[in-house]
Each structure stands twice: as structure tokens, then as C-alpha cells.
Motif scaffolding. Structure first.
Motif, mmCIF file in Angstrom:
data_model
loop_
_atom_site.group_PDB
_atom_site.id
_atom_site.type_symbol
_atom_site.label_atom_id
_atom_site.label_comp_id
_atom_site.label_asym_id
_atom_site.label_seq_id
_atom_site.Cartn_x
_atom_site.Cartn_y
_atom_site.Cartn_z
ATOM 1 N N SER A 1 -28.261 -10.645 14.358
ATOM 2 C CA SER A 1 -27.704 -10.486 13.015
ATOM 3 C C SER A 1 -28.716 -11.413 12.201
ATOM 4 O O SER A 1 -29.083 -10.533 10.986
ATOM 5 C CB SER A 1 -26.332 -11.043 12.938
ATOM 6 N N ALA A 2 -29.411 -12.358 12.584
ATOM 7 C CA ALA A 2 -30.315 -12.893 11.617
ATOM 8 C C ALA A 2 -31.502 -12.391 11.521
ATOM 9 O O ALA A 2 -32.504 -12.268 10.669
ATOM 10 C CB ALA A 2 -30.591 -14.513 12.036
ATOM 11 N N LEU A 3 -31.911 -11.678 12.841
ATOM 12 C CA LEU A 3 -33.198 -10.889 12.745
ATOM 13 C C LEU A 3 -33.033 -9.671 11.831
ATOM 14 O O LEU A 3 -33.946 -9.449 11.303
ATOM 15 C CB LEU A 3 -33.316 -10.418 14.350
ATOM 16 N N THR A 4 -31.967 -9.109 11.823
ATOM 17 C CA THR A 4 -31.883 -7.765 10.893
ATOM 18 C C THR A 4 -31.302 -7.749 9.553
ATOM 19 O O THR A 4 -31.142 -6.914 8.985
ATOM 20 C CB THR A 4 -31.076 -6.878 11.952
ATOM 21 N N VAL A 5 -31.071 -9.118 9.255
ATOM 22 C CA VAL A 5 -30.263 -9.119 7.789
ATOM 23 C C VAL A 5 -30.823 -8.970 6.580
ATOM 24 O O VAL A 5 -30.316 -8.367 5.631
ATOM 25 C CB VAL A 5 -29.884 -10.936 7.888
ATOM 26 N N ASN A 6 -32.217 -8.836 6.636
ATOM 27 C CA ASN A 6 -32.993 -8.306 5.533
ATOM 28 C C ASN A 6 -33.417 -7.013 5.661
ATOM 29 O O ASN A 6 -34.117 -6.544 4.746
ATOM 30 C CB ASN A 6 -34.126 -9.312 5.431
ATOM 31 N N LEU A 7 -32.921 -6.216 6.535
ATOM 32 C CA LEU A 7 -33.445 -4.813 6.838
ATOM 33 C C LEU A 7 -32.635 -3.902 5.979
ATOM 34 O O LEU A 7 -31.174 -4.161 5.855
ATOM 35 C CB LEU A 7 -33.465 -4.310 8.207
ATOM 36 N N ARG A 8 -33.196 -2.767 5.662
ATOM 37 C CA ARG A 8 -32.295 -1.809 4.982
ATOM 38 C C ARG A 8 -31.175 -1.140 5.845
ATOM 39 O O ARG A 8 -30.055 -0.739 5.372
ATOM 40 C CB ARG A 8 -33.127 -0.690 4.470
#
Lengths: 226, 231
Positions: A153-160
Motif C-alpha cells: 500500500s505504501a509502494l502504490t500510494v502515490n500512483l494514479r
């Protein structure tokens, strides 16, 4: 602030903000019920098929609705740049990760427990006798899901496309834990004896949890600090 | 200098592959039970070894990136993962052709097949994640962490699938126990030779892909500079 108190504070903060809005909890609960309902159309829900598929079915529900909870673990912090402040605060990254993982774990566990009676009623199975062992398996599986899921979730938090990316990355990696949890849950739902050779699945589940918790706590620093 | 070295290596790998192809097709006899189709094994198994080699390279480079924060390691990890996926695809597809002819089906949920597919999906997720992140530093860091997770998970799955599938025996299991029969030393030797040739080829691919990635990063940096100057 020592590591453990900050873990607890982060977890409490996350749970409190979740219970104030109940955003992901409501979504995950209703989603779980919808999937439980849909499964009744996917196959003929008689006693024999439920004995064969019960565990797999329950864990698919948990994995799907769990992803909704896990998605919120860090997106909850995005408004007002809360995540930046959390990272800048004296809380160590590992504690921040563990606190969030514990909050997600408790939410997922709540969904799992809520689903049990629904499942028992819909599919006409009795879970009372197996309840203690079932809870153990649910907790171990939920922890694996939360540990890996919170880090991802931290890896993907800034993705569209984060709502899509998280399950894409999470499910293939969760396969060993899901296999073990599905196997054990199927045994328990069917009321079959837990043989010595089935212990290996419990060991696998515990090993998975230990390895990935250690790995995730160790690598959290790299992900969170920008 | 580097470019010449890898061009030479590509030539060596190409000649080596042709030599192996000649031996595989014209010198080694058909296998006793399977007939000519067994020859696909000379590409199937070596492709698997090559993919494994690439994944280990990606793991090591990802670890090095997190330790040193040098973008070179990230680019190598990306190049290795992409090359590994290509060879894993060769492994899967040749396996499917073999299965169609020997088993009569394209796919069976046998332990190794399932594992190979999971492995492919896990590393494909790595590429998906890279695509989704624009900032190079952020991308490298997140991808490196994911690569480490991928390797560990794939390693655990290896054993788990074996338990899972052997507990639900399928029609393919008799073949798997049959796999312990000894193969002719000449055939075994050829497997290693072709594995070596494919690994050499993979190294060339990784080098080429690494150079592309390095240039891409340079172009992006120049483009950013140009935008900054314009503004």
C-alpha cells in the motif's frame, strides 16, 4: 517515544480515524457480503461442494475485501500531506509500518469474523466446533495479508491506478499464505480431522508471516522516506 | 569498447546456439519414448535456468541499489527482469507445446507449471509498478523493494505448490515420478551446453537493454533541463 508505544499510537490513530468515517470498513463489509452471495451462483451450493470449497471461498472473500482495507492504509494520510508529517515525525519507519499493519490487521479480522456467521447461514455449515482453530488460522492469514499489503500500500500510494495496482501486486505474492490458509480453513469448515501432515501448512503460514513481517519492517524505511 | 565486447559476446552466443542446434537436430537420436518432440527440452529447461539467472541478478542488483542508491544497479535490475520474463515465457510456451503433444493438453495444473506462471505474474507486476511511477528515484526505490519481495515470495511458493499439488494428485503425476529415469549423458551434456549458450545470450540482452535504459534516463534528464531553461 520508544518503538512500541509509537506502534500502538499509530495503530490507535488509524483505527480511530477509520471508525469516525467507517469509509473502508463499510465498503469492505458490503463487498464481502456481495461476493459471498455471488458464489452461490458460481456453483451449486450443496453440502458436498461446500466441504470441498469452503476454505477457498472464504479466503477469496477475505483477500478481495482485505484489499479495500489495505488500499486505505496510506491513502488515508494523503489529504493535508499527513503522510509527510508522519514520516518527518520522530516515529521510526518500522513503527509506522507496524502500527498501520496492526490497524489493517484488526479491521480485516473484524471483517473475517463478521463473514463467518453470514457464511454459516448462507451455506448451511456449522462452524462452532472448529471456532478456536478457525480463529487462529484467520488471524495468521490476516496478519500475512496485512504485513505484505500494508507495505505494498505504501509502494502504490502515490500512483494514479493504486486501487488496481495493489491487488495486482499483492495476490500473486500472497499465494503461499493463501494456499495454506485455504487448505486449513477447508479442513475446519468440513469438520475434518486435522492430521499430522496438515501441520506443515500451519508451519508454512507462520513462516510466511515471520519472514514477510521482518522483511517489510526492515524495508519500510526505504519506501516511506523520500 | 563495451559495445564491441558485447557484440563479440553476441556473436559467440549465436555461433554456440547454431552449433547446438545442429547437434540437437541432426546428431542426437530421438528419445526412446517421446520421439522427436523431446528436443524441445533442450530449449525448455535451459530457458528456465536462464530466467532463474536473470531473477537472481535482479535480486542482487535491487539489494545493491538499496544499499548504494546508484541508478546503475536499478537499470541492470530492470534489464535483468525483462530478459528473465522473456526467457520465462520461452520456458512456458515451449512447455505448453510439449504438453500438447505428449499429454494432449496445453496446460495442466501441475506444481511446476503453476509455479512458473505465478513467478511470471509476480515479475510482470514489477514491470507494471515501474510503468506507473514517473519519478526515477522513487521508481528505482520502490521497484527494488518489490523485486526483493518477489524473489522471497517466489522461493516460498516453490515448496508450497509442490505440497499443494501432490496432495491433490492429478493425471500428470505419473509422469513426474517417471522423470527420475536417467537420461543419456550425451543428452544431459547438451542441456548444459544450451543453457550456457542461452545465458550468454541473456547477458547480451541485459547489456543492450541496460544501455537503452541508461540513455532513456539521460534523455529524460536533458528534457527536464530544457523545460527548466524554457521556464
Amino acid at each position: 517515544m520508544t518503538g512500541l508505544t509509537s506502534v500502538w499510537r499509530i495503530a490507535r490513530k488509524d483505527l480511530r480515524s477509520e471508525f469516525r468515517t467507517k469509509e473502508s470498513l463499510n465498503a469492505a463489509l458490503s463487498f464481502a457480503v456481495v461476493i459471498l452471495l455471488l458464489f452461490s451462483f458460481a456453483f451449486n451450493p450443496n453440502a458436498r461442494t461446500i466441504k470441498e470449497m469452503g476454505g477457498g471461498l472464504l479466503w477469496l472473500v477475505y483477500a478481495f475485501s482485505g484489499a479495500l482495507i489495505l488500499n486505505r492504509a496510506y491513502t488515508r494520510e494523503l489529504p493535508n500531506d499527513c503522510l509527510e508529517v508522519l514520516v518527518a515525525s520522530p516515529v521510526p519507519s518500522a513503527s509506522l509500518f507496524l502500527g498501520k499493519a496492526i490497524a489493517s490487521f484488526l479491521l480485516i479480522l473484524a471483517i473475517q469474523i463478521f463473514c463467518l456467521p453470514v457464511f454459516a447461514i448462507f451455506y448451511n455449515v456449522s462452524l462452532v466446533a472448529a471456532l478456536p482453530s478457525l480463529l487462529l488460522v484467520l488471524a495468521l492469514g490476516a496478519w500475512g495479508l496485512s504485513a505484505v499489503g500494508t507495505l505494498f500500500s505504501a509502494l502504490t500510494v502515490n500512483l494514479r491506478l493504486r486501487e488496481l495496482m495493489l491487488p495486482m501486486l499483492l495476490y500473486p505474492m500472497m499465494i503461499p499464505a493463501l494456499m495454506a490458509a485455504m487448505h486449513l480453513t477447508t479442513l475446519l469448515v468440513a469438520g475434518e480431522p486435522w492430521l499430522a501432515e496438515d501441520q506443515i501448512w500451519l508451519k508454512l503460514l507462520i513462516t510466511f508471516d515471520v519472514i514477510f513481517t521482518t522483511l517489510a519492517a526492515g524495508l519500510a524505511e526505504f519506501i516511506l522516506v523520500r | 569498447m563495451q559495445a564491441k565486447f558485447f557484440a563479440g559476446l553476441a556473436l559467440v552466443a549465436g555461433v554456440f546456439l547454431l552449433r547446438n542446434l545442429n547437434i540437437i537436430m541432426f546428431q542426437l537420436p530421438d528419445e526412446m519414448e517421446q520421439g522427436p518432440i523431446y528436443r524441445i527440452f533442450y530449449y525448455h529447461l535451459p530457458a528456465f535456468f536462464t530466467a532463474l539467472f536473470c531473477y537472481v541478478t535482479a535480486l542482487v542488483c535491487s539489494g545493491m541499489y538499496l544499499a548504494k542508491k546508484n541508478p546503475v544497479y536499478d537499470s541492470i535490475a530492470l534489464a535483468a527482469t525483462e530478459t528473465g520474463l522473456a526467457f520465462a515465457a520461452v520456458n512456458l510456451i515451449t512447455g505448453m507445446f510439449w504438453g500438447r503433444i505428449s499429454w494432449g493438453i496445453w496446460w495442466a495444473w501441475d506444481a511446476r507449471l503453476t509455479w512458473a506462471l505465478i513467478c511470471w505474474l509476480v515479475y510482470f507486476g514489477y514491470l507494471m509498478l515501474r510503468r506507473a511511477i514517473d519519478d526515477p528515484g522513487e521508481r528505482a526505490k520502490n521497484a527494488a523493494v518489490l523485486s526483493i519481495f518477489a524473489f522471497v515470495s517466489v522461493a516460498i511458493t516453490w515448496k508450497a505448490i509442490e505440497w499443494w499439488r501432490t496432495q491433490h494428485p492429478g493425471p500428470v503425476l505419473s509422469f513426474r515420478t517417471g522423470g527420475v529415469r536417467r537420461i543419456d549423458p550425451a543428452m544431459e551434456n547438451m542441456l548444459y551446453m544450451n543453457a550456457l549458450a542461452l545465458i550468454l545470450l541473456a547477458i547480451v540482452f541485459i547489456a543492450v537493454r541496460y544501455r537503452q535504459e541508461k540513455m532513456q534516463l539521460e534523455i529524460n534528464a536533458l528534457r527536464r533541463q530544457a523545460h527548466a531553461l524554457q521556464a
